[in-house]
Design an enzyme around this catalytic site. Sequence first.
Site, PDB file in Angstrom:
ATOM      1  N   THR A   1      11.704  28.223  32.855  1.00 25.93           N
ATOM      2  CA  THR A   1      11.940  27.461  34.086  1.00 25.93           C
ATOM      3  C   THR A   1      11.521  26.007  33.896  1.00 25.93           C
ATOM      4  O   THR A   1      12.229  25.071  34.303  1.00 25.93           O
ATOM      5  CB  THR A   1      11.139  28.060  35.265  1.00 25.93           C
ATOM      6  OG1 THR A   1      11.414  29.457  35.334  1.00 25.93           O
ATOM      7  CG2 THR A   1      11.514  27.400  36.579  1.00 25.93           C
TER       8      THR A   1
ATOM      9  N   ASP B   1      17.408  32.639  37.001  1.00 28.30           N
ATOM     10  CA  ASP B   1      16.417  33.433  36.277  1.00 28.30           C
ATOM     11  C   ASP B   1      16.868  34.896  36.255  1.00 28.30           C
ATOM     12  O   ASP B   1      17.625  35.322  37.127  1.00 28.30           O
ATOM     13  CB  ASP B   1      15.069  33.303  36.994  1.00 28.30           C
ATOM     14  CG  ASP B   1      13.898  33.577  36.059  1.00 28.30           C
ATOM     15  OD1 ASP B   1      14.111  33.834  34.853  1.00 28.30           O
ATOM     16  OD2 ASP B   1      12.746  33.526  36.543  1.00 28.30           O
TER      17      ASP B   1
END
Length: 314
Positions: A52, A96
Amino acid sequence: QREDGLRPRRLADYIGQGELKQVLGIAVEATRGRGEALDHVLLYGPPGLGKTTMALVLAEELGVRCRITSAPALERPRDIVGLLVNLQPNELLFIDEIHRLNRVAEELLYPAMEDFRLDLTVGKGTTARTRSLPIAPFTLVGATTRAGALSSPLRDRFGLIQRLEFYGLDDLQAIVQRAAGLLQVALDAEAALEVARRCRGTPRIANRLLRRVRDVAAVGGHGRVSAALVQEALSLHRVDARGLDAHDRRLLTLMLESYGGGPVGLDTLAAGLGEDPATLEAVVEPYLLQQGLLQRTPRGRVLTDAGRAHLAAA
Ligand code: ADE
């Protein structure tokens, strides 16, 4: 997220993952020169290594926004359509756990990734038609712990596919020292190294351990944090000298005590621990494999001599 304040924002501040930074740095620079959207990027590897963070760094370097979501949040077709139609040119969309996308969402993504186009079905039954809607050029950054779980049509649509590796001690020590500075914890170099040794090669865990050490230091009235204090604080949290947590040790102990060290199948171990096999394989095992405590063989998992020695010492 807790770690937000600690995340590096630029490529130059991102410690470690040299090959990843080099590959993406070149792609970013070339893309900026062309004024186009960066090629789609797939990042894979164990959790907590900075997938991330890297997506946010890429957006920063490209001077665009990054929208963050995860596959389980894209359950209905309109979830992903809503995100895609609202993207501005060259923005990043970070998804994600992309291996968990459902079929419909995945099929909406194909033309979006390939031709920046959404193929929508309007109407029902005999009056149903497909309508194509152009969308802005964008970059999909997908993250997964399990690259093998992606369908090949999806995987093939990423121009850049990069694996994140566990961090080495030097990089982890530097990450801990940087975070200690940001958190205003006075930490010896030796103490930073001690945190580095005990974080399973994972910056997210290093930062978490650092906060626990900070608590123990604050409550004990210690000004500077020494290596001994780190050891004391982390044994309180049941993190051992190699950074294994109770979870890791339970797996190794089960292998030794119930299966004589193996070989034993993944599913059997998962059942014994009350875990999902895919999680065990993607989240728990990689660090134990990298440390040489466990081996994967065609007949199942085997505890190595180093694994036995570690259990004996613990
Ligand atoms: N904090 C967490 N991960 C980091 C990294 N790779 N570089 C710098 N700081 C970090």
